[in-house]
Write a protein that holds these residues in place. Structure first.
Motif, PDB file in Angstrom:
ATOM      1  N   ALA A 154      69.214 -94.978 -16.495  1.00 43.15           N
ATOM      2  CA  ALA A 154      70.403 -95.490 -17.189  1.00 43.15           C
ATOM      3  C   ALA A 154      71.120 -96.451 -16.251  1.00 43.15           C
ATOM      4  O   ALA A 154      71.405 -96.101 -15.101  1.00 43.15           O
ATOM      5  CB  ALA A 154      71.328 -94.344 -17.588  1.00 43.15           C
ATOM      6  N   ALA A 155      71.365 -97.662 -16.724  1.00 48.96           N
ATOM      7  CA  ALA A 155      72.080 -98.672 -15.943  1.00 48.96           C
ATOM      8  C   ALA A 155      73.348 -99.049 -16.696  1.00 48.96           C
ATOM      9  O   ALA A 155      73.297 -99.323 -17.904  1.00 48.96           O
ATOM     10  CB  ALA A 155      71.201 -99.901 -15.726  1.00 48.96           C
ATOM     11  N   VAL A 191      70.821 -84.678 -20.657  1.00 48.69           N
ATOM     12  CA  VAL A 191      71.409 -84.519 -19.327  1.00 48.69           C
ATOM     13  C   VAL A 191      71.632 -85.885 -18.683  1.00 48.69           C
ATOM     14  O   VAL A 191      72.687 -86.158 -18.117  1.00 48.69           O
ATOM     15  CB  VAL A 191      70.509 -83.636 -18.445  1.00 48.69           C
ATOM     16  CG1 VAL A 191      71.024 -83.612 -17.015  1.00 48.69           C
ATOM     17  CG2 VAL A 191      70.434 -82.224 -19.006  1.00 48.69           C
ATOM     18  N   THR A 192      70.628 -86.755 -18.778  1.00 50.23           N
ATOM     19  CA  THR A 192      70.760 -88.099 -18.224  1.00 50.23           C
ATOM     20  C   THR A 192      71.956 -88.823 -18.839  1.00 50.23           C
ATOM     21  O   THR A 192      72.753 -89.465 -18.143  1.00 50.23           O
ATOM     22  CB  THR A 192      69.482 -88.914 -18.475  1.00 50.23           C
ATOM     23  OG1 THR A 192      68.345 -88.169 -18.040  1.00 50.23           O
ATOM     24  CG2 THR A 192      69.531 -90.254 -17.751  1.00 50.23           C
ATOM     25  N   GLN A 193      72.095 -88.724 -20.152  1.00 51.66           N
ATOM     26  CA  GLN A 193      73.192 -89.396 -20.846  1.00 51.66           C
ATOM     27  C   GLN A 193      74.541 -88.840 -20.415  1.00 51.66           C
ATOM     28  O   GLN A 193      75.490 -89.597 -20.168  1.00 51.66           O
ATOM     29  CB  GLN A 193      73.000 -89.254 -22.355  1.00 51.66           C
ATOM     30  CG  GLN A 193      71.790 -90.010 -22.895  1.00 51.66           C
ATOM     31  CD  GLN A 193      71.387 -89.547 -24.285  1.00 51.66           C
ATOM     32  OE1 GLN A 193      72.069 -88.732 -24.911  1.00 51.66           O
ATOM     33  NE2 GLN A 193      70.277 -90.057 -24.780  1.00 51.66           N
ATOM     34  N   ARG A 228      75.562-101.516 -21.032  1.00 50.87           N
ATOM     35  CA  ARG A 228      74.706-100.403 -20.653  1.00 50.87           C
ATOM     36  C   ARG A 228      73.319-100.532 -21.261  1.00 50.87           C
ATOM     37  O   ARG A 228      73.161-101.218 -22.283  1.00 50.87           O
ATOM     38  CB  ARG A 228      75.331 -99.082 -21.115  1.00 50.87           C
ATOM     39  CG  ARG A 228      75.281 -98.921 -22.619  1.00 50.87           C
ATOM     40  CD  ARG A 228      76.504 -98.298 -23.223  1.00 50.87           C
ATOM     41  NE  ARG A 228      77.719 -99.023 -22.998  1.00 50.87           N
ATOM     42  CZ  ARG A 228      78.131-100.032 -23.775  1.00 50.87           C
ATOM     43  NH1 ARG A 228      77.371-100.473 -24.782  1.00 50.87           N
ATOM     44  NH2 ARG A 228      79.268-100.638 -23.530  1.00 50.87           N
ATOM     45  N   GLN A 229      72.338 -99.879 -20.660  1.00 49.06           N
ATOM     46  CA  GLN A 229      71.002 -99.800 -21.225  1.00 49.06           C
ATOM     47  C   GLN A 229      70.269 -98.634 -20.565  1.00 49.06           C
ATOM     48  O   GLN A 229      70.433 -98.386 -19.374  1.00 49.06           O
ATOM     49  CB  GLN A 229      70.216-101.093 -21.010  1.00 49.06           C
ATOM     50  CG  GLN A 229      68.830-101.111 -21.632  1.00 49.06           C
ATOM     51  CD  GLN A 229      68.859-100.926 -23.150  1.00 49.06           C
ATOM     52  OE1 GLN A 229      69.679-101.533 -23.832  1.00 49.06           O
ATOM     53  NE2 GLN A 229      67.976-100.087 -23.659  1.00 49.06           N
ATOM     54  N   LEU A 246      72.281 -94.841 -25.094  1.00 46.98           N
ATOM     55  CA  LEU A 246      73.388 -94.284 -24.326  1.00 46.98           C
ATOM     56  C   LEU A 246      74.646 -94.313 -25.177  1.00 46.98           C
ATOM     57  O   LEU A 246      74.783 -95.167 -26.052  1.00 46.98           O
ATOM     58  CB  LEU A 246      73.638 -95.111 -23.056  1.00 46.98           C
ATOM     59  CG  LEU A 246      72.698 -94.939 -21.867  1.00 46.98           C
ATOM     60  CD1 LEU A 246      73.058 -95.934 -20.772  1.00 46.98           C
ATOM     61  CD2 LEU A 246      72.747 -93.526 -21.325  1.00 46.98           C
ATOM     62  N   PRO A 247      75.578 -93.398 -24.914  1.00 47.22           N
ATOM     63  CA  PRO A 247      76.891 -93.533 -25.571  1.00 47.22           C
ATOM     64  C   PRO A 247      77.556 -94.808 -25.078  1.00 47.22           C
ATOM     65  O   PRO A 247      77.141 -95.404 -24.079  1.00 47.22           O
ATOM     66  CB  PRO A 247      77.643 -92.274 -25.109  1.00 47.22           C
ATOM     67  CG  PRO A 247      76.945 -91.853 -23.850  1.00 47.22           C
ATOM     68  CD  PRO A 247      75.513 -92.239 -24.015  1.00 47.22           C
TER      69      PRO A 247
END
Length: 260
Positions: A214-215, A237-239, A190-191, A183-184
Motif C-alpha cells: 500500500a502506497a 490487516v494491510t488496509q 493512494r494505491q 484501499l479506503p
C-alpha cells in the motif's frame, strides 16, 4: 473474512482515532476566552503569512520516527522483526519477461517503490509470530508529482501484469498474479496491490508467497506498507495498518506546520 482477520482489524482500526486524539491533547494550548469576531479578524496573520503545504518544513528524524507504527500499536502476535524473511531472496528476487512486471519485482525486492531518488526518512519492520508474515513501514520523502506518477503506474499493473511467470535465481518457475485489493480513502492519493507467487522453493517444496503493498501520499510526504508471507496474509490487516499509518503521518505533519 476469517475470525483471525476480524480480530486483527479490531486491534488496529480504533488506534487511528486514539493516536490522533493523543497527539492533539499533547499539543493543545491552555483554554482561553473566545475572542470576538472583529478581534480574531484583526489579529489573524495575512493569508500570505500562513504556512502552505509547500512551506511546511521537512520532517525531522524524530518526527519521521514518530509517524511509524509499532508492535505495541498492533498487539499480539506482532513483534519487532528478527531480520529479512528468507522468501525475499528465495522467491521475490526473480526475473520476468515483461518490463513492467520486472520493474514491480525489483521495486518490491529493493523496497524502493518510488525509485532511487526517494529518501527513506524512517522505517520499521514487524513480524507476525503466528503466521510468519512480515510487515514493513516506510516514511518517504519524494516529490508529490513523482509519488502520483508511481501511484498511476501501480494502478495499471493488475491489467499489465494480471498473470505472468517469473524465474528465481535457482531457476524455479513462479506463477505470478497481481490484483488491486483497494484501499479506503486515506491520505491525498493512494494505491494498493496484491502480488502472489506460486511455485517451488529451491528445495522443491510447493510455496505460495502473498505480498500486499500500500502506497499513500500525505501532503509532501509518502508512506509505504508491505505485508507478506508464505502463510495467511490478510488484506484487511494491510488496509487497516495503512489507514493508521496515514493518520499518524498526517498528525505529525500537522505538528510540524504548527511549529513553523
Amino acid at each position: 473474512m476469517t475470525r483471525r482477520a476480524f480480530l486483527a482489524v479490531a486491534l488496529v482500526l480504533p488506534l487511528a482515532t486514539t493516536a490522533c486524539s493523543a497527539i492533539r491533547t499533547e499539543k493543545a494550548a491552555p483554554a482561553t476566552a473566545t475572542p470576538s469576531a472583529s478581534a480574531a479578524k484583526s489579529s489573524a496573520p495575512p493569508a500570505s503569512a500562513r504556512p502552505t503545504p509547500a512551506s511546511v518544513p521537512a520532517l525531522t528524524p524524530a518526527q519521521a520516527q514518530a509517524a511509524l507504527i509499532t508492535y505495541t500499536d498492533l498487539g499480539e502476535p506482532w513483534a519487532p522483526t528478527q531480520g529479512a524473511a528468507t522468501w525475499r531472496d528465495g522467491l521475490l528476487k526473480a526475473t520476468a519477461d515483461a518490463p513492467d512486471c520486472q520493474k514491480l519485482l525489483d521495486a518490491l525486492y529493493s523496497e524502493r517503490l518510488f525509485g532511487a531518488g526517494a529518501h527513506v526518512r524512517a522505517a520499521t519492520g514487524l513480524d507476525d509470530t503466528w503466521d510468519d508474515a512480515q510487515l514493513h513501514h516506510q516514511v518517504v520523502a519524494v516529490r508529490p508529482a513523482d509519488v502520483d506518477r508511481t501511484l498511476a503506474w501501480l494502478k495499471t499493473l493488475p491489467k499489465k501484469c494480471g498473470t505472468f511467470t517469473a524465474a528465481t535465481a535457482t531457476g524455479a518457475v513462479q506463477h505470478a498474479a497481481v490484483s488491486d485489493p483497494r484501499l479506503p480513502r486515506i491520505g491525498d492519493a493512494r494505491q494498493a496491490l496484491r502480488l502472489t507467487l506460486a511455485g517451488e522453493s529451491a528445495d522443491g517444496d510447493e510455496t505460495v508467497l502473498t505480498l500486499d503493498v500500500a502506497a499513500v501520499r500525505v501532503g509532501d510526504d509518502a508512506l509505504i506498507i508491505t505485508n507478506g508471507g508464505l502463510g495467511d496474509v490478510y488484506p484487511e490487516v494491510t488496509q487497516a495498518v495503512a489507514e493508521l499509518a496515514a493518520q499518524r503521518l498526517a498528525d505529525v505533519r500537522k505538528q510540524a506546520r504548527v511549529q513553523v
